[in-house]
Structures are given as C-alpha cells and as structure tokens.
Design an enzyme around this catalytic site. Structure first.
Site, PDB file in Angstrom:
ATOM      1  CE  LYS A  97      -6.577   0.085   1.560  1.00 23.15           C
ATOM      2  NZ  LYS A  97      -7.215  -0.411   2.789  1.00 23.15           N
ATOM      3  CD  GLU A 122      -2.835   1.323   2.370  1.00 25.18           C
ATOM      4  OE1 GLU A 122      -3.774   2.135   2.310  1.00 25.18           O
ATOM      5  OE2 GLU A 122      -2.627   0.599   3.364  1.00 25.18           O
TER       6      GLU A 122
END
Length: 297
Positions: free
Chosen positions: A214, A177
């Site tokens: 992400k 992420e």
C-alpha cells in the site's frame, strides 16, 4: 471462507479496497467529518459505538458490494464486533463478497532519520491467530516516510518485511504500507529509494510467498509498475494520503495495475443525518468514482 477464493478475488477482481480502519487517535476527526460532534458522545466507549454505527451503515449499504469493493480493512475493535448479526469479517465475505483485512500496527514511533517506524507489537502472534480464526484474509501495517533519507527508508522497509514474515507465518496476507508524506519537497527522491529497497526485499523472498503493498500515489506516473509486475506481489494498492477524492482518483487512473485503498476519500460527503436514500446515493457515487479510477489503469 477459503483463502484460495479470497486470493483469487484480490488478484483478479476489478475494484478497490475500502479502508475502514481509523483507530483511537483519528476517530474523533472521522466522526466530525461524518457530522457527529465530540459533544454527541461521552467517553471512548460511546465514541467507538458511534464509529461502529458509521462503519456498519457503510457495510450494509447496497452500494457496498464485492463487484466493486474487493476488500475492506478493519480496525481490531471492528473485527471483534458484529454487523447484521454476524462477526464483521463473516458479514463482509458471506453477505457482500468483500475480503476482510485487519489493521495490526499499534501506531508510530517518534520521527528519526526522516521516518516514523511502527511501535512494537508484543501481542501480534495472538492477534494474528484470533484474526485467522475469524476468517480474516490479511493484515495492514503502516509506517511513514517524511524525507528522502536512505538510512531511515531502509529501516522502514526492513521493519515492514519483518512484520510481513510474521503475518505470512500465521497464514495471512500482509499489506505492507510504507507511506510517503505527499507534501514533502523530496517526495520523488524518497520514492526512488523506497522502490529500490522494496525490490531488493521482493527479489530475496521465497518463490511460494507473496505480499501486498500500500503506497502513496507516485510523483511520476507508473513509477511503481516494477512492483505491480513483481511475481512476489499479489496487488499494489494506493492510499489517498490527504488528496481530495477527485485528485486521488485522477492520479490513480493514470497508474497501470494499481488500485485504490482509500479511507477518508471513500467516506467524503457521508453524514450521520442523511436519510438512507441520501447516504446510499452519496456512498454509491464515491464507490463508482473510486472503482472507475481503479480499473482505468
């Protein structure tokens, strides 16, 4: 709890991933939004009891099932607790058909070169071994990009993939992420540098390995399609990043093959004082709208 079944669920399932992983720093804010004031609990232990009550209520709601919620990202303390008399990860998979993930980062370093790297994770191997034993499928680790700084973004992506390698070696699936702050003036430029850096790493990965990504919702629709289509990527999920649920859903619905992994946007409108019927109806509406945006693309 077979990794093969969980991989298929994430790969082929029609739905989104719920992020239930607020940690120490963001917990008071999450509780306040849920209608629990700081005066309602004494100290950190009680605070974490209250947030676990909220998460348990979400997980035990009839609205929270694997037909629309593919996975859920847990905070370490949530993994170590029980829901419905079972370890949380077992409850999610066995009762709901929801794939459990674990947030593993220990927070962010101070900003340098326009980014915030992850703090060191000295106990990571032990944590990953514990997670694997509890039937956790994958992990999530977050760092943040505040500027279109090529040096900083390269450092972020290098670190994310290094941690990802450690997670893969432990037999788990990493969600990398590298969040781009949605309010920065050079967001599109930062995304272009980020995409190129990620693609370079993906192209260099062994053919039998995969990661998940992400990412912040992009400034240009389908900008991340090359990542969605890459054979080394199991799934690309989006964070809501400060957008309201309606805004986030609107942008997400235009992204082909990208699904939601929202936290605040999922729990928007939920309140500790709601009756079960009110709570379940509010959560159900949130799940339905995020699911619809996730499958629209």
């Amino acid at each position: 709890m077979s990794m093969q079944e969980m991989t298929a669920k994430i790969s082929d399932g029609q739905g989104f991933i719920a992020a239930l992983d607020q940690s120490g720093g963001s917990t008071p804010k999450a509780l306040k939004l849920y209608g629990v004031e700081e005066s309602d609990y004494n100290g950190e232990a009680e605070m974490f009891d209250r947030i676990h009550e909220m998460r348990s209520r979400i997980m035990q709601s009839p609205a929270f099932t694997g037909d629309k919620v593919l996975g859920a990202i847990l905070f370490e303390m949530t993994m170590d607790r029980e829901v419905g008399g079972k370890p949380t990860s077992h409850y999610l998979w066995e009762e709901n058909g929801v794939v459990p993930f674990l947030k593993i980062d220990k927070g962010l370093e101070a900003e340098a070169d326009g980014v915030q790297l992850m703090k060191p994770m000295p106990g990571l191997d032990a944590l990953l071994a514990r997670a694997a034993k509890l039937g956790i499928f994958g992990t999530k680790e977050r760092s943040v990009i505040h500027a279109a700084n090529a040096k900083g973004i390269k450092a972020i992506v290098d670190q994310q993939f290094a941690v990802g390698d450690q997670v893969i070696a432990a037999g788990l699936m990493p969600i990398l992420e590298p969040e781009v702050t949605i309010s920065i003036a050079d967001k599109a430029e930062a995304e272009a540098i980020l995409r190129d850096e990620i693609l370079a790493h993906l192209d260099a990965m062994p053919e039998d390995k995969q990661v998940m990504l992400k990412l912040s919702l992009p400034s240009v629709d389908n900008f991340y399609k090359p990542l969605v289509d890459h054979p080394r990527v199991l799934k690309v999920v989006a964070l809501s990043g400060g957008y309201s649920r309606d805004e986030a859903n609107d942008i997400l619905s235009r992204q082909t093959g990208m699904i939601a992994s929202f936290s605040r946007a999922l729990s928007e409108g939920l309140n500790a004082k709601q009756t079960d019927a009110e709570f379940n109806a509010t959560l159900g509406a949130a799940v339905d709208s995020i699911h619809a945006a996730s499958v629209a693309g």
